[in-house]
Write a protein that holds these residues in place. Structure first.
Motif, PDB file in Angstrom:
ATOM      1  N   ILE A  14      -0.911  -1.685  -0.931  1.00 27.96           N
ATOM      2  CA  ILE A  14      -2.276  -1.139  -0.993  1.00 27.96           C
ATOM      3  C   ILE A  14      -2.569  -0.611  -2.408  1.00 27.96           C
ATOM      4  O   ILE A  14      -3.146   0.449  -2.607  1.00 27.96           O
ATOM      5  CB  ILE A  14      -2.499  -0.099   0.151  1.00 27.96           C
ATOM      6  CG1 ILE A  14      -3.953   0.254   0.367  1.00 27.96           C
ATOM      7  CG2 ILE A  14      -1.597   1.129  -0.027  1.00 27.96           C
ATOM      8  CD1 ILE A  14      -4.773  -0.850   0.969  1.00 27.96           C
ATOM      9  N   LEU A  16      -3.996  -1.974  -6.430  1.00 27.46           N
ATOM     10  CA  LEU A  16      -5.313  -2.440  -6.911  1.00 27.46           C
ATOM     11  C   LEU A  16      -5.875  -3.547  -6.019  1.00 27.46           C
ATOM     12  O   LEU A  16      -7.019  -3.472  -5.557  1.00 27.46           O
ATOM     13  CB  LEU A  16      -5.188  -2.961  -8.353  1.00 27.46           C
ATOM     14  CG  LEU A  16      -6.426  -3.719  -8.857  1.00 27.46           C
ATOM     15  CD1 LEU A  16      -7.567  -2.748  -9.143  1.00 27.46           C
ATOM     16  CD2 LEU A  16      -6.119  -4.543 -10.090  1.00 27.46           C
ATOM     17  N   ILE A  17      -5.064  -4.580  -5.750  1.00 28.27           N
ATOM     18  CA  ILE A  17      -5.574  -5.727  -4.992  1.00 28.27           C
ATOM     19  C   ILE A  17      -5.710  -5.370  -3.509  1.00 28.27           C
ATOM     20  O   ILE A  17      -6.763  -5.602  -2.898  1.00 28.27           O
ATOM     21  CB  ILE A  17      -4.655  -6.958  -5.184  1.00 28.27           C
ATOM     22  CG1 ILE A  17      -4.569  -7.343  -6.665  1.00 28.27           C
ATOM     23  CG2 ILE A  17      -5.147  -8.127  -4.336  1.00 28.27           C
ATOM     24  CD1 ILE A  17      -5.862  -7.804  -7.299  1.00 28.27           C
ATOM     25  N   THR A  38       2.383   0.474   3.209  1.00 28.45           N
ATOM     26  CA  THR A  38       2.897   0.459   1.848  1.00 28.45           C
ATOM     27  C   THR A  38       4.268   1.095   1.872  1.00 28.45           C
ATOM     28  O   THR A  38       4.656   1.739   2.849  1.00 28.45           O
ATOM     29  CB  THR A  38       1.922   1.167   0.876  1.00 28.45           C
ATOM     30  OG1 THR A  38       2.348   0.929  -0.464  1.00 28.45           O
ATOM     31  CG2 THR A  38       1.826   2.666   1.123  1.00 28.45           C
ATOM     32  N   SER A  40       5.784   3.489  -0.084  1.00 25.70           N
ATOM     33  CA  SER A  40       6.027   4.921  -0.295  1.00 25.70           C
ATOM     34  C   SER A  40       5.074   5.795   0.500  1.00 25.70           C
ATOM     35  O   SER A  40       3.907   5.447   0.717  1.00 25.70           O
ATOM     36  CB  SER A  40       5.882   5.250  -1.786  1.00 25.70           C
ATOM     37  OG  SER A  40       4.515   5.187  -2.148  1.00 25.70           O
ATOM     38  N   THR A  43       1.869   6.792  -1.708  1.00 30.92           N
ATOM     39  CA  THR A  43       0.761   5.833  -1.773  1.00 30.92           C
ATOM     40  C   THR A  43       0.045   5.767  -0.430  1.00 30.92           C
ATOM     41  O   THR A  43      -1.189   5.684  -0.362  1.00 30.92           O
ATOM     42  CB  THR A  43       1.277   4.432  -2.185  1.00 30.92           C
ATOM     43  OG1 THR A  43       1.955   4.546  -3.432  1.00 30.92           O
ATOM     44  CG2 THR A  43       0.147   3.431  -2.337  1.00 30.92           C
ATOM     45  N   VAL A  74       2.027  -7.316  -3.006  1.00 27.35           N
ATOM     46  CA  VAL A  74       3.085  -6.554  -3.684  1.00 27.35           C
ATOM     47  C   VAL A  74       3.514  -7.339  -4.926  1.00 27.35           C
ATOM     48  O   VAL A  74       3.186  -8.524  -5.041  1.00 27.35           O
ATOM     49  CB  VAL A  74       4.304  -6.328  -2.744  1.00 27.35           C
ATOM     50  CG1 VAL A  74       3.879  -5.618  -1.461  1.00 27.35           C
ATOM     51  CG2 VAL A  74       5.009  -7.646  -2.412  1.00 27.35           C
ATOM     52  N   SER A  78       9.003  -8.961  -5.192  1.00 25.05           N
ATOM     53  CA  SER A  78       9.329  -8.313  -3.920  1.00 25.05           C
ATOM     54  C   SER A  78       8.825  -9.100  -2.723  1.00 25.05           C
ATOM     55  O   SER A  78       9.001  -8.669  -1.579  1.00 25.05           O
ATOM     56  CB  SER A  78       8.704  -6.907  -3.868  1.00 25.05           C
ATOM     57  OG  SER A  78       9.066  -6.175  -4.994  1.00 25.05           O
ATOM     58  N   SER A 101       0.551 -13.516  -8.424  1.00 22.57           N
ATOM     59  CA  SER A 101       0.092 -14.210  -9.627  1.00 22.57           C
ATOM     60  C   SER A 101       0.909 -15.448  -9.959  1.00 22.57           C
ATOM     61  O   SER A 101       0.536 -16.204 -10.858  1.00 22.57           O
ATOM     62  CB  SER A 101       0.145 -13.253 -10.824  1.00 22.57           C
ATOM     63  OG  SER A 101      -0.562 -12.084 -10.528  1.00 22.57           O
ATOM     64  N   GLY A 133      -2.647   0.830  -8.266  1.00 18.70           N
ATOM     65  CA  GLY A 133      -2.674   1.872  -7.243  1.00 18.70           C
ATOM     66  C   GLY A 133      -3.958   1.862  -6.423  1.00 18.70           C
ATOM     67  O   GLY A 133      -4.938   1.201  -6.792  1.00 18.70           O
TER      68      GLY A 133
HETATM   69  P1  NAP Z   1      -0.233  -2.310  -7.621  1.00 16.57           P
HETATM   70  O1  NAP Z   1      -1.570  -1.714  -7.785  1.00 16.57           O
HETATM   71  O2  NAP Z   1       0.881  -1.844  -8.523  1.00 16.57           O
HETATM   72  O3  NAP Z   1       0.250  -2.100  -6.087  1.00 16.57           O
HETATM   73  C1  NAP Z   1       1.485  -2.600  -5.672  1.00 16.57           C
HETATM   74  C2  NAP Z   1       1.676  -2.384  -4.178  1.00 16.57           C
HETATM   75  O4  NAP Z   1       2.918  -3.008  -3.828  1.00 16.57           O
HETATM   76  C3  NAP Z   1       1.800  -0.931  -3.761  1.00 16.57           C
HETATM   77  O5  NAP Z   1       1.342  -0.763  -2.447  1.00 16.57           O
HETATM   78  C4  NAP Z   1       3.318  -0.711  -3.825  1.00 16.57           C
HETATM   79  O6  NAP Z   1       3.797   0.265  -2.925  1.00 16.57           O
HETATM   80  C5  NAP Z   1       3.816  -2.040  -3.322  1.00 16.57           C
HETATM   81  N1  NAP Z   1       5.163  -2.324  -3.810  1.00 16.57           N
HETATM   82  C6  NAP Z   1       5.614  -2.210  -5.079  1.00 16.57           C
HETATM   83  N2  NAP Z   1       6.898  -2.581  -5.138  1.00 16.57           N
HETATM   84  C7  NAP Z   1       7.265  -2.915  -3.887  1.00 16.57           C
HETATM   85  C8  NAP Z   1       8.491  -3.356  -3.311  1.00 16.57           C
HETATM   86  N3  NAP Z   1       9.592  -3.523  -4.059  1.00 16.57           N
HETATM   87  N4  NAP Z   1       8.510  -3.582  -1.980  1.00 16.57           N
HETATM   88  C9  NAP Z   1       7.404  -3.415  -1.215  1.00 16.57           C
HETATM   89  N5  NAP Z   1       6.232  -2.997  -1.717  1.00 16.57           N
HETATM   90  C10 NAP Z   1       6.172  -2.750  -3.037  1.00 16.57           C
HETATM   91  O7  NAP Z   1      -0.259  -3.896  -7.767  1.00 16.57           O
HETATM   92  P2  NAP Z   1      -1.501  -4.914  -7.716  1.00 16.57           P
HETATM   93  O8  NAP Z   1      -2.140  -4.944  -9.055  1.00 16.57           O
HETATM   94  O9  NAP Z   1      -2.317  -4.651  -6.520  1.00 16.57           O
HETATM   95  O10 NAP Z   1      -0.702  -6.295  -7.585  1.00 16.57           O
HETATM   96  C11 NAP Z   1      -0.257  -6.768  -6.334  1.00 16.57           C
HETATM   97  C12 NAP Z   1      -0.054  -8.271  -6.408  1.00 16.57           C
HETATM   98  O11 NAP Z   1      -1.288  -8.874  -6.779  1.00 16.57           O
HETATM   99  C13 NAP Z   1       0.977  -8.744  -7.413  1.00 16.57           C
HETATM  100  O12 NAP Z   1       1.733  -9.782  -6.858  1.00 16.57           O
HETATM  101  C14 NAP Z   1       0.162  -9.293  -8.561  1.00 16.57           C
HETATM  102  O13 NAP Z   1       0.836 -10.362  -9.206  1.00 16.57           O
HETATM  103  C15 NAP Z   1      -1.078  -9.781  -7.834  1.00 16.57           C
HETATM  104  N6  NAP Z   1      -2.311  -9.793  -8.636  1.00 16.57           N
HETATM  105  C16 NAP Z   1      -2.583  -8.750  -9.455  1.00 16.57           C
HETATM  106  C17 NAP Z   1      -3.750  -8.768 -10.215  1.00 16.57           C
HETATM  107  C18 NAP Z   1      -4.075  -7.635 -11.147  1.00 16.57           C
HETATM  108  O14 NAP Z   1      -4.849  -7.813 -12.063  1.00 16.57           O
HETATM  109  N7  NAP Z   1      -3.521  -6.457 -10.953  1.00 16.57           N
HETATM  110  C19 NAP Z   1      -4.647  -9.838 -10.102  1.00 16.57           C
HETATM  111  C20 NAP Z   1      -4.358 -10.853  -9.207  1.00 16.57           C
HETATM  112  C21 NAP Z   1      -3.180 -10.831  -8.477  1.00 16.57           C
HETATM  113  P3  NAP Z   1       4.068   1.801  -3.298  1.00 16.57           P
HETATM  114  O15 NAP Z   1       2.967   2.242  -4.216  1.00 16.57           O
HETATM  115  O16 NAP Z   1       4.007   2.460  -1.952  1.00 16.57           O
HETATM  116  O17 NAP Z   1       5.421   1.844  -3.937  1.00 16.57           O
END
Ligand code: NAP
Length: 313
Positions: A14, A16-17, A38, A40, A43, A74, A78, A101, A133
Motif C-alpha cells: 500500500i 505509492l502505487i 502491507t 509493517s 504502514t 511491492v 519481493s 516495473s 508510501g
Molecule cells: P512503495 O511506495 O515503496 O511501497 C512499497 C510497498 O511494498 C509497501 O506497502 C511496503 O510495505 C511493501 N513492501 C516493501 N518491501 C516488501 C517486502 N520485502 N515484502 C512485502 N512487502 C514489501 O513502492 P511503490 O512505488 O508503490 O512501488 C511498488 C511497485 O510498483 C514496485 O514493484 C515498483 O517497481 C512498481 N512501480 C512503481 C512506480 C513508481 O513510480 N513508484 C511506477 C510504476 C510501477 P511496508 O511499508 O509495510 O514495509
C-alpha cells in the motif's frame, strides 16, 4: 450506484502505487469490499488513518481470501516471496496481477506459485512519482497513462478483458506486449534515465572543485531536473536494476557508445554534429507533448499542476 466491477479486491502493498489504486478504486466504486495488507504495522496504521480501504491486515493470506482481484504492489525483488505466501489462499477463478516495473523477472518469481484456476496476468502501470508510501498516492495518478500487460500464452481472454476494464476505469490506456519486449522498452524509457540521473547527481555530490552549496544554489540551470529522478525510492530502483539486468546493460552499452561519439564531437569542435543531434532530440520532445505525455510549459510550470512529478514505470 452501479454494481462494483469486483465483489472483493485485495491490495498487497500500500505504497505509492497501492494507495493510488485504493483511492481510485474508492472514487470509481470498483470494489464491494477493499482489503488492504502491507508488511509493517506502521504502514498499515497509516493506511487505516487515511481510510484507504474496508479491512486492514498485515496477514496477506487473510487479505486475499475470497478476493476476485488481487493486486501485488511491492518492490519487484519481493514479488516471489509474496506470491508464495498468498498462493494457498487465492480463490479459484480470481485474477492475480502485479504492478512491477520489470516483467520477465516478476513472471519467473511469481508464476511457479500460482495455483491452477487462478488467472495470473502480469501488469505494469507506467505512472509514478519520486515519492513512496501510502501518503504519496493520489487517485489521478493513472489518468491518461499507459498500463502494459504481458499476458502469458494461456491467459484467459475474459480475465484479461476484465482486468483491462478495471485499468480503463482507473483512467489508463491499455497495451499488451511480451515480457522481453516490455523489459527492453522500459530499459530505455525509464530505467536508463533513472540510472543516468543517479549517476550525474552522484558525480556532482563527489566533486571537490565545485562545492555542494554551489551545486544546490545554481541547480535550476539543468541539474535540478535530474534530481527529481534521482530522489526515487532506493529499494525500488535497486530491485529494478538487479531484475532487468540484461536489458539495462544492453542499453547502457549503446548509451556509452553514443556518449563517446558526442565526446569526440566536442573535442574535435564538430559543431555540425552537435547541432544535428540537438535538433533531432528537440523533435522527440515535441512528439511527447503532442502525444499528451507532458505539458508544454517551462519546467517551473510544473508547480502549477496539482500533482507535480513525472510519469514513469
Ligand atoms: P512503495 O511506495 O515503496 O511501497 C512499497 C510497498 O511494498 C509497501 O506497502 C511496503 O510495505 C511493501 N513492501 C516493501 N518491501 C516488501 C517486502 N520485502 N515484502 C512485502 N512487502 C514489501 O513502492 P511503490 O512505488 O508503490 O512501488 C511498488 C511497485 O510498483 C514496485 O514493484 C515498483 O517497481 C512498481 N512501480 C512503481 C512506480 C513508481 O513510480 N513508484 C511506477 C510504476 C510501477 P511496508 O511499508 O509495510 O514495509
Amino acid at each position: 450506484m452501479s454494481e462494483p466491477l469486483f465483489n472483493k479486491i485485495a491490495l498487497v502493498g500500500i505504497g505509492l502505487i497501492g494507495s493510488s489504486l485504493a483511492r481510485v478504486i474508492r472514487r470509481e466504486h470498483l470494489a464491494g469490499h477493499l482489503a488492504i495488507s502491507t508488511r509493517s504495522e506502521a504502514t498499515l496504521k497509516r493506511a487505516e488513518e487515511l481510510g484507504l480501504g474496508d479491512g486492514y491486515t498485515t496477514d496477506a493470506q487473510q487479505a486475499v481470501r475470497d478476493a476476485d482481484l488481487v493486486i501485488v504492489s511491492v518492490p519487484v525483488g519481493s514479488s516471489g516471496q509474496v506470491a508464495q505466501e498468498i498462493a494457498p489462499s487465492l480463490k479459484r477463478g480470481a485474477i492475480l496481477t502485479d504492478v512491477g516495473s520489470t516483467k520477465g523477472s516478476v513472471i519467473a518469481q511469481m508464476q511457479p506459485h500460482v495455483p491452477p484456476g487462478v488467472h495470473f496476468i502480469p501488469g505494469h502501470p507506467l505512472a509514478g512519482t519520486e515519492k513512496s508510501g501510502p501518503d504519496a498516492g493520489f487517485a489521478e495518478l493513472f489518468e491518461n497513462r499507459w498500463c502494459i500487460f504481458t499476458p502469458l500464452p494461456d491467459t484467459d481472454p475474459a480475465a484479461l478483458e476484465k482486468l483491462s476494464e478495471f485499468w480503463r476505469r482507473c483512467g489508463s490506456n491499455i497495451d499488451t506486449m511480451d515480457p522481453q519486449h516490455h523489459d527492453m522498452t522500459l530499459a530505455i524509457v525509464s530505467h536508463l534515465p533513472h540510472i543516468i540521473a543517479y549517476n550525474i547527481v552522484g558525480t556532482a555530490d563527489d566533486l571537490e572543485s565545485v562545492t555542494k552549496s554551489e551545486v544546490i544554489k545554481y541547480s535550476a540551470s539543468g541539474f535540478r531536473d535530474f534530481t527529481r529522478l534521482a530522489a526515487s525510492d532506493p529499494t525500488m530502483w535497486r530491485d529494478v536494476c538487479l531484475h532487468n539486468k540484461d536489458a539495462i546493460l544492453e542499453m547502457l552499452a549503446r548509451f556509452s557508445e553514443d556518449l563517446a561519439s558526442l565526446q569526440r564531437a566536442i573535442r574535435w569542435g564538430d559543431g555540425e554534429k552537435l547541432f544535428d543531434l540537438f535538433t533531432r532530440t528537440r523533435a522527440v520532445r515535441r512528439s511527447i507533448i503532442e502525444a499528451g505525455q507532458d505539458i508544454d510549459a517551462p519546467d517551473f510550470g510544473r508547480q502549477a499542476v496539482e500533482h507535480p512529478g513525472g510519469s514513469r514505470q
